[in-house]
Design a protein around this motif. Structure first.
Motif, PDB file in Angstrom:
ATOM      1  N   PHE A 251       0.831  -1.201   0.000  1.00  0.00           N
ATOM      2  CA  PHE A 251       0.000   0.000   0.000  1.00  0.00           C
ATOM      3  C   PHE A 251       0.872   1.261   0.000  1.00  0.00           C
ATOM      4  O   PHE A 251       0.651   2.189  -0.787  1.00  0.00           O
ATOM      5  CB  PHE A 251      -0.927   0.006   1.213  1.00  0.00           C
ATOM      6  CG  PHE A 251      -1.602   1.334   1.457  1.00  0.00           C
ATOM      7  CD1 PHE A 251      -2.643   1.755   0.655  1.00  0.00           C
ATOM      8  CD2 PHE A 251      -1.155   2.171   2.478  1.00  0.00           C
ATOM      9  CE1 PHE A 251      -3.252   2.997   0.862  1.00  0.00           C
ATOM     10  CE2 PHE A 251      -1.752   3.405   2.698  1.00  0.00           C
ATOM     11  CZ  PHE A 251      -2.800   3.811   1.879  1.00  0.00           C
ATOM     12  N   LEU A 252       1.879   1.286   0.875  1.00  0.00           N
ATOM     13  CA  LEU A 252       2.764   2.452   0.953  1.00  0.00           C
ATOM     14  C   LEU A 252       3.533   2.655  -0.350  1.00  0.00           C
ATOM     15  O   LEU A 252       3.788   3.795  -0.758  1.00  0.00           O
ATOM     16  CB  LEU A 252       3.758   2.285   2.107  1.00  0.00           C
ATOM     17  CG  LEU A 252       3.185   2.354   3.527  1.00  0.00           C
ATOM     18  CD1 LEU A 252       4.283   2.129   4.552  1.00  0.00           C
ATOM     19  CD2 LEU A 252       2.486   3.685   3.780  1.00  0.00           C
TER      20      LEU A 252
ATOM     21  N   LEU B 112       2.542   6.843  -6.597  1.00  0.00           N
ATOM     22  CA  LEU B 112       1.819   6.933  -7.869  1.00  0.00           C
ATOM     23  C   LEU B 112       0.527   7.721  -7.693  1.00  0.00           C
ATOM     24  O   LEU B 112       0.164   8.527  -8.553  1.00  0.00           O
ATOM     25  CB  LEU B 112       1.521   5.529  -8.410  1.00  0.00           C
ATOM     26  CG  LEU B 112       0.824   5.471  -9.772  1.00  0.00           C
ATOM     27  CD1 LEU B 112       1.630   6.192 -10.839  1.00  0.00           C
ATOM     28  CD2 LEU B 112       0.570   4.022 -10.187  1.00  0.00           C
ATOM     29  N   LEU B 113      -0.157   7.512  -6.589  1.00  0.00           N
ATOM     30  CA  LEU B 113      -1.374   8.273  -6.298  1.00  0.00           C
ATOM     31  C   LEU B 113      -1.063   9.762  -6.180  1.00  0.00           C
ATOM     32  O   LEU B 113      -1.789  10.604  -6.715  1.00  0.00           O
ATOM     33  CB  LEU B 113      -2.010   7.766  -5.005  1.00  0.00           C
ATOM     34  CG  LEU B 113      -3.237   8.544  -4.491  1.00  0.00           C
ATOM     35  CD1 LEU B 113      -4.363   8.477  -5.509  1.00  0.00           C
ATOM     36  CD2 LEU B 113      -3.695   7.993  -3.153  1.00  0.00           C
ATOM     37  N   LEU B 114       0.037  10.094  -5.515  1.00  0.00           N
ATOM     38  CA  LEU B 114       0.425  11.497  -5.356  1.00  0.00           C
ATOM     39  C   LEU B 114       0.753  12.145  -6.694  1.00  0.00           C
ATOM     40  O   LEU B 114       0.410  13.305  -6.942  1.00  0.00           O
ATOM     41  CB  LEU B 114       1.629  11.598  -4.412  1.00  0.00           C
ATOM     42  CG  LEU B 114       1.366  11.238  -2.944  1.00  0.00           C
ATOM     43  CD1 LEU B 114       2.662  11.187  -2.167  1.00  0.00           C
ATOM     44  CD2 LEU B 114       0.400  12.233  -2.310  1.00  0.00           C
ATOM     45  N   VAL B 115       1.420  11.382  -7.579  1.00  0.00           N
ATOM     46  CA  VAL B 115       1.754  11.912  -8.903  1.00  0.00           C
ATOM     47  C   VAL B 115       0.497  12.172  -9.714  1.00  0.00           C
ATOM     48  O   VAL B 115       0.390  13.191 -10.416  1.00  0.00           O
ATOM     49  CB  VAL B 115       2.684  10.935  -9.658  1.00  0.00           C
ATOM     50  CG1 VAL B 115       2.714  11.240 -11.137  1.00  0.00           C
ATOM     51  CG2 VAL B 115       4.097  11.022  -9.108  1.00  0.00           C
ATOM     52  N   LEU B 116      -0.469  11.276  -9.637  1.00  0.00           N
ATOM     53  CA  LEU B 116      -1.720  11.468 -10.361  1.00  0.00           C
ATOM     54  C   LEU B 116      -2.456  12.703  -9.843  1.00  0.00           C
ATOM     55  O   LEU B 116      -3.049  13.466 -10.624  1.00  0.00           O
ATOM     56  CB  LEU B 116      -2.602  10.225 -10.218  1.00  0.00           C
ATOM     57  CG  LEU B 116      -2.045   8.950 -10.863  1.00  0.00           C
ATOM     58  CD1 LEU B 116      -2.977   7.767 -10.601  1.00  0.00           C
ATOM     59  CD2 LEU B 116      -1.838   9.142 -12.357  1.00  0.00           C
ATOM     60  N   LEU B 117      -2.395  12.926  -8.528  1.00  0.00           N
ATOM     61  CA  LEU B 117      -3.001  14.127  -7.956  1.00  0.00           C
ATOM     62  C   LEU B 117      -2.262  15.378  -8.425  1.00  0.00           C
ATOM     63  O   LEU B 117      -2.870  16.423  -8.661  1.00  0.00           O
ATOM     64  CB  LEU B 117      -2.979  14.044  -6.426  1.00  0.00           C
ATOM     65  CG  LEU B 117      -3.919  13.004  -5.794  1.00  0.00           C
ATOM     66  CD1 LEU B 117      -3.709  12.950  -4.289  1.00  0.00           C
ATOM     67  CD2 LEU B 117      -5.376  13.320  -6.115  1.00  0.00           C
TER      68      LEU B 117
ATOM     69  N   GLY C 115       7.016 -12.022  -3.595  1.00  0.00           N
ATOM     70  CA  GLY C 115       7.530 -11.694  -4.921  1.00  0.00           C
ATOM     71  C   GLY C 115       6.596 -10.776  -5.696  1.00  0.00           C
ATOM     72  O   GLY C 115       7.042  -9.828  -6.356  1.00  0.00           O
ATOM     73  N   THR C 116       5.299 -11.048  -5.610  1.00  0.00           N
ATOM     74  CA  THR C 116       4.311 -10.209  -6.281  1.00  0.00           C
ATOM     75  C   THR C 116       4.299  -8.801  -5.699  1.00  0.00           C
ATOM     76  O   THR C 116       4.173  -7.809  -6.428  1.00  0.00           O
ATOM     77  CB  THR C 116       2.908 -10.829  -6.158  1.00  0.00           C
ATOM     78  OG1 THR C 116       2.918 -12.146  -6.726  1.00  0.00           O
ATOM     79  CG2 THR C 116       1.867  -9.992  -6.888  1.00  0.00           C
ATOM     80  N   ALA C 117       4.460  -8.718  -4.378  1.00  0.00           N
ATOM     81  CA  ALA C 117       4.499  -7.405  -3.721  1.00  0.00           C
ATOM     82  C   ALA C 117       5.665  -6.575  -4.241  1.00  0.00           C
ATOM     83  O   ALA C 117       5.509  -5.377  -4.528  1.00  0.00           O
ATOM     84  CB  ALA C 117       4.614  -7.585  -2.210  1.00  0.00           C
TER      85      ALA C 117
ATOM     86  N   LEU D  49       7.606  -2.031  -7.187  1.00  0.00           N
ATOM     87  CA  LEU D  49       8.617  -1.459  -8.067  1.00  0.00           C
ATOM     88  C   LEU D  49       7.996  -0.869  -9.328  1.00  0.00           C
ATOM     89  O   LEU D  49       8.367   0.221  -9.775  1.00  0.00           O
ATOM     90  CB  LEU D  49       9.657  -2.524  -8.440  1.00  0.00           C
ATOM     91  CG  LEU D  49      10.685  -2.860  -7.363  1.00  0.00           C
ATOM     92  CD1 LEU D  49      11.628  -3.955  -7.863  1.00  0.00           C
ATOM     93  CD2 LEU D  49      11.476  -1.625  -6.951  1.00  0.00           C
ATOM     94  N   PHE D  50       7.049  -1.588  -9.916  1.00  0.00           N
ATOM     95  CA  PHE D  50       6.408  -1.091 -11.134  1.00  0.00           C
ATOM     96  C   PHE D  50       5.682   0.218 -10.861  1.00  0.00           C
ATOM     97  O   PHE D  50       5.833   1.193 -11.605  1.00  0.00           O
ATOM     98  CB  PHE D  50       5.431  -2.133 -11.678  1.00  0.00           C
ATOM     99  CG  PHE D  50       4.783  -1.718 -12.972  1.00  0.00           C
ATOM    100  CD1 PHE D  50       5.388  -2.003 -14.190  1.00  0.00           C
ATOM    101  CD2 PHE D  50       3.572  -1.030 -12.975  1.00  0.00           C
ATOM    102  CE1 PHE D  50       4.802  -1.610 -15.384  1.00  0.00           C
ATOM    103  CE2 PHE D  50       2.979  -0.631 -14.158  1.00  0.00           C
ATOM    104  CZ  PHE D  50       3.604  -0.925 -15.376  1.00  0.00           C
ATOM    105  N   SER D  51       4.913   0.256  -9.781  1.00  0.00           N
ATOM    106  CA  SER D  51       4.165   1.467  -9.430  1.00  0.00           C
ATOM    107  C   SER D  51       5.117   2.618  -9.124  1.00  0.00           C
ATOM    108  O   SER D  51       4.925   3.752  -9.583  1.00  0.00           O
ATOM    109  CB  SER D  51       3.270   1.183  -8.226  1.00  0.00           C
ATOM    110  OG  SER D  51       2.612   2.348  -7.795  1.00  0.00           O
TER     111      SER D  51
END
Length: 228
Positions: free
Chosen positions: A43-44, A49-54, A119-121, A126-128
């Motif tokens: 989540f963190l 990415l959320l901040l960049v979209l804002l 691994g998925t986390a 990293l992608f986000s």
């Protein structure tokens, strides 16, 4: 007759719900709190990415103050993305071999599911995080001359590397920066050859990861244009 609902949830909603359920199930079955910690860290890692979209929305409103504030918050929270890589250390508490020999892998399904969850986390985080950094980098390129934009990017790498060390070894979080006296007191007592080497190593890893991400993103864009 089959039809698709116009307001059906985006597939990412289902994927997120599935990942949360898997994490909770792992915690219930294995009693390992690390699976809840990983969920929180994911989540963190997505907050930048959320901040960049804002920030992009504030750009449309031409609110420079809010845009700048979101930029500062982005810099504070971005290291949570590369920090996720260090969560691989939690695999040491999960057994992947039979108790008799290290040549035979265990058939304990929950051990392997734990590996997949961590691994998925790391992949998601990293992608986000790299996507948010890519947007920030291109904002720099539009507003600054190229050398300054690249210098700003380098400083982000170095800052992030130091933040990974601070988060892993000093156990400080992004919001601890809002308590500057306590934060500075903590880090000044831990400046040594190892902390510097680890920070630079992490900074290099962030830089390499971003370069690879940028190349893949540009390659995908070129292939997409070829098929248009």
């Amino acid at each position: 007759m089959f039809y698709r609902r116009r307001h059906a949830p985006h597939p990412i909603v289902y994927c997120t719900a599935c990942y949360v359920l898997i994490s909770l199930l792992l915690f219930i079955i294995t009693k390992r709190s690390v699976h809840l910690v990983i969920l929180w860290n994911v989540f963190l890692a997505n907050v930048p990415l959320l901040l960049v979209l804002l920030m992009c929305l504030e750009d449309q409103r031409r609110d420079s103050f809010r845009t700048g504030l979101l930029g500062v918050l982005w810099l504070i929270f971005f290291p949570n993305a590369p920090y996720l890589v260090t969560d691989f250390i939690h695999l040491q508490n999960i057994t992947f071999y039979t108790t008799e020999t290290t040549d035979v892998y265990t058939t304990n399904f929950w051990s392997w599911l734990g590996l997949i969850q961590i691994g998925t986390a790391v992949f998601i985080g990293l992608f986000s995080g790299m996507l948010s950094l890519w947007i920030i980098h291109h904002r720099f390129l539009k507003r600054l001359i190229s050398p300054l934009a690249e210098l700003a990017l380098l400083m982000i790498f170095i800052t992030s590397g130091a933040a990974v060390y601070i988060g892993r070894f000093l156990r400080l979080n992004s919001w601890d920066l809002f308590y500057p006296v306590h934060f500075i007191t903590q880090i000044t007592g831990h400046i040594n050859s190892f902390s510097i080497a680890f920070s630079l190593m992490s900074a290099g890893a962030v830089g390499i990861g971003y370069c690879v991400f940028s190349v893949l993103l540009m390659t995908a864009a070129k292939i997409s244009r070829l098929h248009q």
